[in-house]
Design a protein around this motif. Sequence first.
Motif, short mmCIF file in Angstrom:
data_model
loop_
_atom_site.label_atom_id
_atom_site.label_comp_id
_atom_site.label_asym_id
_atom_site.label_seq_id
_atom_site.Cartn_x
_atom_site.Cartn_y
_atom_site.Cartn_z
N ARG A 153 -45.86 32.12 61.15
CA ARG A 153 -46.76 31.20 60.47
C ARG A 153 -45.98 30.08 59.77
O ARG A 153 -46.39 28.92 59.80
CB ARG A 153 -47.60 31.97 59.44
CG ARG A 153 -48.68 31.15 58.83
CD ARG A 153 -49.74 30.78 59.85
NE ARG A 153 -50.82 30.09 59.18
CZ ARG A 153 -51.54 29.15 59.74
NH1 ARG A 153 -51.32 28.81 60.99
NH2 ARG A 153 -52.50 28.57 59.08
N GLN B 155 -44.96 27.63 62.42
CA GLN B 155 -46.09 26.79 62.85
C GLN B 155 -46.37 25.67 61.85
O GLN B 155 -46.59 24.52 62.25
CB GLN B 155 -47.34 27.65 63.04
CG GLN B 155 -47.27 28.58 64.22
CD GLN B 155 -48.48 29.49 64.30
OE1 GLN B 155 -49.45 29.34 63.54
NE2 GLN B 155 -48.43 30.43 65.21
N HIS B 156 -46.32 26.00 60.57
CA HIS B 156 -46.54 24.97 59.55
C HIS B 156 -45.42 23.93 59.56
O HIS B 156 -45.69 22.73 59.45
CB HIS B 156 -46.63 25.61 58.16
CG HIS B 156 -47.99 26.13 57.83
ND1 HIS B 156 -49.03 25.33 57.41
CD2 HIS B 156 -48.50 27.38 57.88
CE1 HIS B 156 -50.10 26.05 57.20
NE2 HIS B 156 -49.80 27.31 57.49
N TYR C 250 -45.85 19.94 60.46
CA TYR C 250 -45.41 18.92 59.50
C TYR C 250 -44.39 17.98 60.14
O TYR C 250 -44.48 16.77 59.99
CB TYR C 250 -44.81 19.60 58.27
CG TYR C 250 -44.25 18.62 57.26
CD1 TYR C 250 -45.08 17.92 56.41
CD2 TYR C 250 -42.88 18.39 57.19
CE1 TYR C 250 -44.58 17.03 55.49
CE2 TYR C 250 -42.36 17.49 56.27
CZ TYR C 250 -43.21 16.81 55.43
OH TYR C 250 -42.70 15.91 54.53
#
Length: 78
Positions: A55, A58-59, A63
């Motif tokens: 996770r 993915q962030h 970004y």
Amino acid sequence: EHKLGIHASPTCVMSYEGATAELVGQPNQGLAHMFVMMNAARLAVGVEGVGVAERAYQHALAYALDRRQGRSVWTGEA
């Protein structure tokens, strides 16, 4: 907890006076059962770590792909 500076720890003190016990599993196999439980817990923590890392990746990727960096080669604008 007071010495460590913990102020809002969700802990309690339990009293087992007058309680009765029940055997779980086979007699004299408690240590073996405990290690099975501990290994399952270790695997679960590892899987949780992989999920948190995925996770976070993915962030970070979203970004990085969305963020514009540097100046344009064609216009020179930021």
